[in-house]
Design an enzyme around this catalytic site. Structure first.
Site, PDB file in Angstrom:
ATOM      1  N   ASP A  39       0.861  -1.180   0.000  1.00  0.00           N
ATOM      2  CA  ASP A  39       0.000   0.000   0.000  1.00  0.00           C
ATOM      3  C   ASP A  39       0.902   1.237   0.000  1.00  0.00           C
ATOM      4  OD1 ASP A  39      -1.707   2.213   1.142  1.00  0.00           O
ATOM      5  OD2 ASP A  39      -3.188   0.605   1.161  1.00  0.00           O
ATOM      6  N   ILE A  40       0.517   2.272  -0.739  1.00  0.00           N
ATOM      7  CA  ILE A  40       1.354   3.479  -0.802  1.00  0.00           C
ATOM      8  C   ILE A  40       1.301   4.286   0.494  1.00  0.00           C
ATOM      9  CG2 ILE A  40       1.328   3.671  -3.310  1.00  0.00           C
ATOM     10  CD1 ILE A  40      -0.760   5.919  -3.006  1.00  0.00           C
ATOM     11  N   HIS A 107      -9.983  -4.910  -3.875  1.00  0.00           N
ATOM     12  CA  HIS A 107      -8.655  -5.153  -3.307  1.00  0.00           C
ATOM     13  C   HIS A 107      -8.787  -5.454  -1.816  1.00  0.00           C
ATOM     14  CE1 HIS A 107      -9.349  -0.788  -2.943  1.00  0.00           C
ATOM     15  NE2 HIS A 107      -8.526  -0.799  -1.890  1.00  0.00           N
ATOM     16  N   LEU A 108      -8.020  -6.451  -1.407  1.00  0.00           N
ATOM     17  CA  LEU A 108      -7.979  -6.882  -0.012  1.00  0.00           C
ATOM     18  C   LEU A 108      -6.805  -6.210   0.682  1.00  0.00           C
ATOM     19  CD1 LEU A 108      -8.756  -8.929   2.307  1.00  0.00           C
ATOM     20  CD2 LEU A 108      -7.041 -10.451   1.281  1.00  0.00           C
ATOM     21  N   HIS A 109      -7.073  -5.606   1.840  1.00  0.00           N
ATOM     22  CA  HIS A 109      -6.002  -5.046   2.661  1.00  0.00           C
ATOM     23  C   HIS A 109      -5.499  -6.143   3.600  1.00  0.00           C
ATOM     24  CE1 HIS A 109      -6.371  -0.685   1.815  1.00  0.00           C
ATOM     25  NE2 HIS A 109      -7.622  -1.018   1.506  1.00  0.00           N
TER      26      HIS A 109
END
Length: 174
Positions: A39-40, A107-109
């Site tokens: 993740d950014i 999207h999965l975190h």
């Protein structure tokens, strides 16, 4: 896919990343279905996004038929986390729930360890909130969708119809 859909996907940053068209993003893992990258704006030491290569708008668009896809998505996240030295039991796996999504692509975190998250990160990725749902919650949701689909006989009455019939029967006896 229509021309309009194609144009929308051309603008989707996660579609570009999934198709290896974003030189800024370092892919940590990929297979025929998913890509994984950091993740950014990481919420913890390990914060990865597991993104579908197929454009699916968000978790709300998943149906009972997508249960196995979701389970593979989570398993991919667990494997990447483990390979990076993280522990699943110290992690949070989940999705932002629309309209609280910054990128309209499923999207999965994968965030670990949860104990290293800041106050703001704990708020943004808060379990049981209106804006973030856990992977387990999603799995249970899809299982229940699948069960509802298979358990209702085609000629059965809806619960609303049953309630109306029961109400009429009670009224006629009073």
């Amino acid at each position: 896919m229509s021309t309009n859909d194609s144009k929308l996907h051309d603008k989707c940053i996660f579609c570009k990343i999934a198709n290896l068209q974003d030189p800024e993003t370092r892919i940590l893992y990929q297979n025929e279905e998913f890509v994984v990258f950091r993740d950014i704006r990481p919420a913890a030491d390990h914060h990865y996004l597991v993104v579908t290569k197929q454009h699916i708008k968000d978790p709300k668009h998943l149906k009972g038929d997508n249960l196995e896809l979701l389970e593979r998505l989570v398993a991919t996240g667990e494997t990447v986390l483990k390979n990076a030295g993280g522990k699943s039991e110290e992690a949070r796996f989940g999705f932002h729930w629309p309209p609280f999504t910054s990128v309209k692509h499923l999207h999965l975190h994968v965030i670990a360890p949860v104990t290293s998250m800041t106050f703001m990160s704990r708020l943004i990725f808060r379990e049981g909130s209106y804006w973030f749902v856990t992977a387990n919650w999603m799995i249970n949701r899809l299982k229940s969708m699948r069960n509802e689909k298979t358990e209702i006989p085609p000629n059965s009455r809806s619960s609303l119809e049953n309630t109306k019939v029961l109400t009429q029967e009670i009224s006629s006896t009073c």
